[in-house]
Motif scaffolding. Structure first.
Motif, PDB file in Angstrom:
ATOM      1  N   ASP A 102       0.832  -1.252  -0.117  1.00 45.42           N
ATOM      2  CA  ASP A 102       0.009   0.185  -0.149  1.00 45.42           C
ATOM      3  C   ASP A 102       0.958   1.244  -0.090  1.00 45.42           C
ATOM      4  O   ASP A 102       1.820   1.405   0.791  1.00 45.42           O
ATOM      5  CB  ASP A 102      -0.791   0.173   1.113  1.00 45.42           C
ATOM      6  CG  ASP A 102      -1.536   1.167   1.357  1.00 45.42           C
ATOM      7  OD1 ASP A 102      -1.687   2.174   0.790  1.00 45.42           O
ATOM      8  OD2 ASP A 102      -2.139   1.462   2.693  1.00 45.42           O
ATOM      9  N   PRO A 103       0.709   2.239  -0.740  1.00 46.50           N
ATOM     10  CA  PRO A 103       1.417   3.641  -0.953  1.00 46.50           C
ATOM     11  C   PRO A 103       1.570   4.076   0.461  1.00 46.50           C
ATOM     12  O   PRO A 103       2.555   4.756   0.588  1.00 46.50           O
ATOM     13  CB  PRO A 103       0.909   4.203  -2.155  1.00 46.50           C
ATOM     14  CG  PRO A 103       0.030   3.073  -2.936  1.00 46.50           C
ATOM     15  CD  PRO A 103      -0.189   2.302  -2.186  1.00 46.50           C
ATOM     16  N   SER A 104       0.298   4.066   1.067  1.00 46.12           N
ATOM     17  CA  SER A 104       0.323   4.818   2.492  1.00 46.12           C
ATOM     18  C   SER A 104       0.928   4.179   3.594  1.00 46.12           C
ATOM     19  O   SER A 104       1.067   4.855   4.490  1.00 46.12           O
ATOM     20  CB  SER A 104      -1.277   4.961   2.568  1.00 46.12           C
ATOM     21  OG  SER A 104      -1.654   3.702   3.059  1.00 46.12           O
ATOM     22  N   GLY A 105       1.361   2.858   3.177  1.00 44.06           N
ATOM     23  CA  GLY A 105       2.001   2.005   4.290  1.00 44.06           C
ATOM     24  C   GLY A 105       1.051   1.410   5.290  1.00 44.06           C
ATOM     25  O   GLY A 105       1.568   0.850   6.455  1.00 44.06           O
ATOM     26  N   VAL A 106      -0.229   1.630   5.290  1.00 46.17           N
ATOM     27  CA  VAL A 106      -1.154   1.067   6.209  1.00 46.17           C
ATOM     28  C   VAL A 106      -1.509  -0.359   6.057  1.00 46.17           C
ATOM     29  O   VAL A 106      -1.295  -1.224   7.159  1.00 46.17           O
ATOM     30  CB  VAL A 106      -2.504   1.827   5.991  1.00 46.17           C
ATOM     31  CG1 VAL A 106      -3.488   1.196   7.154  1.00 46.17           C
ATOM     32  CG2 VAL A 106      -2.251   3.228   6.304  1.00 46.17           C
ATOM     33  N   PHE A 107      -1.452  -0.777   4.594  1.00 47.33           N
ATOM     34  CA  PHE A 107      -1.665  -2.277   4.614  1.00 47.33           C
ATOM     35  C   PHE A 107      -0.516  -2.729   3.831  1.00 47.33           C
ATOM     36  O   PHE A 107       0.248  -2.240   3.000  1.00 47.33           O
ATOM     37  CB  PHE A 107      -2.856  -2.310   3.787  1.00 47.33           C
ATOM     38  CG  PHE A 107      -4.378  -1.749   4.481  1.00 47.33           C
ATOM     39  CD1 PHE A 107      -5.018  -2.212   5.754  1.00 47.33           C
ATOM     40  CD2 PHE A 107      -4.907  -0.684   4.110  1.00 47.33           C
ATOM     41  CE1 PHE A 107      -5.880  -1.642   6.251  1.00 47.33           C
ATOM     42  CE2 PHE A 107      -5.705  -0.070   4.601  1.00 47.33           C
ATOM     43  CZ  PHE A 107      -6.408  -0.411   5.837  1.00 47.33           C
ATOM     44  N   GLU A 108      -0.491  -4.240   3.870  1.00 47.13           N
ATOM     45  CA  GLU A 108       0.360  -5.010   3.025  1.00 47.13           C
ATOM     46  C   GLU A 108      -0.089  -6.298   2.787  1.00 47.13           C
ATOM     47  O   GLU A 108      -0.805  -6.948   3.482  1.00 47.13           O
ATOM     48  CB  GLU A 108       1.481  -5.043   4.018  1.00 47.13           C
ATOM     49  CG  GLU A 108       2.816  -5.761   3.094  1.00 47.13           C
ATOM     50  CD  GLU A 108       4.139  -5.910   3.977  1.00 47.13           C
ATOM     51  OE1 GLU A 108       4.734  -4.989   4.001  1.00 47.13           O
ATOM     52  OE2 GLU A 108       4.204  -6.817   4.827  1.00 47.13           O
ATOM     53  N   ILE A 109      -0.026  -6.879   1.549  1.00 46.97           N
ATOM     54  CA  ILE A 109      -0.566  -8.077   1.041  1.00 46.97           C
ATOM     55  C   ILE A 109       0.601  -9.039   0.598  1.00 46.97           C
ATOM     56  O   ILE A 109       1.632  -8.501  -0.262  1.00 46.97           O
ATOM     57  CB  ILE A 109      -1.596  -7.701  -0.138  1.00 46.97           C
ATOM     58  CG1 ILE A 109      -2.486  -6.823   0.116  1.00 46.97           C
ATOM     59  CG2 ILE A 109      -2.088  -9.258  -0.686  1.00 46.97           C
ATOM     60  CD1 ILE A 109      -3.615  -6.540  -0.983  1.00 46.97           C
ATOM     61  N   ASP A 110       0.803 -10.351   1.293  1.00 49.43           N
ATOM     62  CA  ASP A 110       1.897 -11.167   0.821  1.00 49.43           C
ATOM     63  C   ASP A 110       1.276 -12.284   0.350  1.00 49.43           C
ATOM     64  O   ASP A 110       0.210 -13.076   0.873  1.00 49.43           O
ATOM     65  CB  ASP A 110       2.779 -11.369   2.050  1.00 49.43           C
ATOM     66  CG  ASP A 110       3.177 -10.182   2.607  1.00 49.43           C
ATOM     67  OD1 ASP A 110       3.856  -9.316   1.763  1.00 49.43           O
ATOM     68  OD2 ASP A 110       3.595 -10.217   3.919  1.00 49.43           O
ATOM     69  N   PHE A 111       1.917 -12.739  -0.530  1.00 47.85           N
ATOM     70  CA  PHE A 111       1.544 -14.195  -0.944  1.00 47.85           C
ATOM     71  C   PHE A 111       2.759 -15.131  -1.324  1.00 47.85           C
ATOM     72  O   PHE A 111       3.672 -14.569  -1.839  1.00 47.85           O
ATOM     73  CB  PHE A 111       0.828 -14.041  -2.665  1.00 47.85           C
ATOM     74  CG  PHE A 111      -0.253 -13.021  -2.844  1.00 47.85           C
ATOM     75  CD1 PHE A 111      -1.663 -13.778  -2.592  1.00 47.85           C
ATOM     76  CD2 PHE A 111      -0.215 -11.882  -2.978  1.00 47.85           C
ATOM     77  CE1 PHE A 111      -2.527 -13.107  -2.987  1.00 47.85           C
ATOM     78  CE2 PHE A 111      -1.143 -11.082  -3.343  1.00 47.85           C
ATOM     79  CZ  PHE A 111      -2.749 -11.403  -3.199  1.00 47.85           C
ATOM     80  N   TRP A 112       2.709 -16.325  -0.728  1.00 51.89           N
ATOM     81  CA  TRP A 112       3.601 -17.334  -0.945  1.00 51.89           C
ATOM     82  C   TRP A 112       3.059 -18.612  -1.426  1.00 51.89           C
ATOM     83  O   TRP A 112       2.082 -19.040  -1.471  1.00 51.89           O
ATOM     84  CB  TRP A 112       4.160 -17.713   0.498  1.00 51.89           C
ATOM     85  CG  TRP A 112       4.895 -16.634   1.412  1.00 51.89           C
ATOM     86  CD1 TRP A 112       6.405 -16.482   1.265  1.00 51.89           C
ATOM     87  CD2 TRP A 112       4.527 -15.729   2.074  1.00 51.89           C
ATOM     88  NE1 TRP A 112       6.839 -15.601   2.112  1.00 51.89           N
ATOM     89  CE2 TRP A 112       5.658 -15.018   2.582  1.00 51.89           C
ATOM     90  CE3 TRP A 112       3.250 -15.416   2.981  1.00 51.89           C
ATOM     91  CZ2 TRP A 112       5.446 -14.279   3.878  1.00 51.89           C
ATOM     92  CZ3 TRP A 112       3.044 -14.647   3.791  1.00 51.89           C
ATOM     93  CH2 TRP A 112       4.192 -13.928   4.035  1.00 51.89           C
ATOM     94  N   HIS A 113       3.988 -19.357  -2.335  1.00 54.57           N
ATOM     95  CA  HIS A 113       3.682 -20.517  -2.610  1.00 54.57           C
ATOM     96  C   HIS A 113       5.025 -21.453  -2.193  1.00 54.57           C
ATOM     97  O   HIS A 113       6.007 -21.255  -3.218  1.00 54.57           O
ATOM     98  CB  HIS A 113       3.546 -20.640  -4.213  1.00 54.57           C
ATOM     99  CG  HIS A 113       2.829 -22.152  -4.740  1.00 54.57           C
ATOM    100  ND1 HIS A 113       3.182 -22.540  -5.869  1.00 54.57           N
ATOM    101  CD2 HIS A 113       2.097 -23.053  -4.006  1.00 54.57           C
ATOM    102  CE1 HIS A 113       2.882 -23.787  -5.813  1.00 54.57           C
ATOM    103  NE2 HIS A 113       2.204 -24.048  -4.838  1.00 54.57           N
ATOM    104  N   ARG A 114       5.276 -22.121  -1.317  1.00 52.03           N
ATOM    105  CA  ARG A 114       6.447 -22.680  -0.775  1.00 52.03           C
ATOM    106  C   ARG A 114       6.223 -23.962  -0.107  1.00 52.03           C
ATOM    107  O   ARG A 114       5.056 -24.292   0.412  1.00 52.03           O
ATOM    108  CB  ARG A 114       7.093 -21.677  -0.169  1.00 52.03           C
ATOM    109  CG  ARG A 114       6.320 -21.466   1.443  1.00 52.03           C
ATOM    110  CD  ARG A 114       7.072 -20.047   2.221  1.00 52.03           C
ATOM    111  NE  ARG A 114       6.083 -19.892   3.516  1.00 52.03           N
ATOM    112  CZ  ARG A 114       6.662 -18.626   4.101  1.00 52.03           C
ATOM    113  NH1 ARG A 114       7.690 -18.186   4.154  1.00 52.03           N
ATOM    114  NH2 ARG A 114       5.767 -18.358   5.158  1.00 52.03           N
ATOM    115  N   THR A 115       7.125 -24.527   0.218  1.00 52.89           N
ATOM    116  CA  THR A 115       7.534 -26.142   0.936  1.00 52.89           C
ATOM    117  C   THR A 115       7.982 -25.682   2.353  1.00 52.89           C
ATOM    118  O   THR A 115       8.282 -24.702   2.540  1.00 52.89           O
ATOM    119  CB  THR A 115       8.583 -26.776   0.248  1.00 52.89           C
ATOM    120  OG1 THR A 115       9.681 -26.277   0.254  1.00 52.89           O
ATOM    121  CG2 THR A 115       8.148 -27.179  -1.429  1.00 52.89           C
TER     122      THR A 115
END
Length: 238
Positions: free
Chosen positions: A106-119
């Motif tokens: 998020d450009p405002s730094g309030v939110f963040e979205i993370d995606f993983w696909h891992r072992t």
């Protein structure tokens, strides 16, 4: 595509017709074609397929709830996630060098979205302390301090769900960042997470996490973002 109000680009079946040579709603006669435009889902194009074709077809769904909301976009992440993701258009994409994580900030730094696909293996090929998609193990990991997460005073709840027919877990974690724990009135944060195991224990699992403040309007806004993000995760058939 057409240029709409405020310089917005509007996707229409004309764009597909230019590539395919015919509209995805075309039928054997005019009345059937008109009926298809009104009520039928478009036919999957022969040329516009794969990582690009799926987001395009989602934009043309009859049900508005099945389309990305205004201000959002569908991003193909086939190489890293074997999936398409839905994220706010203004969020900046960052990919880590290890190839397992894609972050939308998020450009405002309030939110963040993370995606993983891992072992569950570490970078050196050995077992790591990563609890993976095991909800009980992850709860214990977080509430025990989660050294790699650097969190304190964590409180975790979770429930079993399904995602695209796969067993999954939705988890909410409230915590204090380790760096803020010594402050008189530290700010608490919240994770909304979706954990989707692979077909076998050794297969990579999917992990979606939305980070937000744990108080105020940001909690409601973050929950809305999480709902759109998890609903917009479309895992590709292997």
């Amino acid at each position: 595509m057409l240029l709409g109000t405020a310089d917005r680009v509007v996707l229409t079946d004309f764009a597909i017709a230019q590539v395919e040579g015919m509209s995805p709603y075309r039928r054997s006669n005019t009345p059937a074609t008109l009926q298809a435009v009104l009520s039928a889902e478009p036919q999957m194009p022969a040329r516009i397929t794969g990582a690009f074709g799926l987001p395009v077809m989602r934009l043309l769904r009859q049900d508005p709830a099945a389309r990305p909301p205004e201000g959002w976009q569908v991003r193909p992440e086939n190489e890293v996630l074997s999936a398409d993701v839905a994220v706010p258009t203004e969020y900046k994409r960052v990919q880590e060098d290890n190839g397992e994580l894609v972050r939308y900030a998020d450009p405002s730094g309030v939110f963040e979205i993370d995606f993983w696909h891992r072992t569950l293996k570490g970078e050196d090929g050995t077992d790591s302390d990563n609890p993976g998609a095991d909800a009980a193990a992850r709860k214990a990991y977080y509430e025990g301090g989660a050294d790699t997460m650097q969190m304190e005073d964590a409180s975790v709840t979770y429930k079993k769900v399904t995602h695209q027919g796969r067993p999954a877990v939705e988890m909410i974690t409230d915590y204090i960042p380790y760096a803020s724990s010594s402050e008189d009135d530290p700010v608490r944060y919240r994770f909304h997470e979706l954990l989707i195991p692979g077909g076998k224990p050794s297969d990579p699992y999917w992990h979606v996490r939305v980070r937000m403040p744990a108080e105020g309007q940001a909690v409601k806004d973050g929950a809305t973002i999480s709902t759109e993000v998890t609903g917009g995760l479309k895992i590709h058939d292997s």
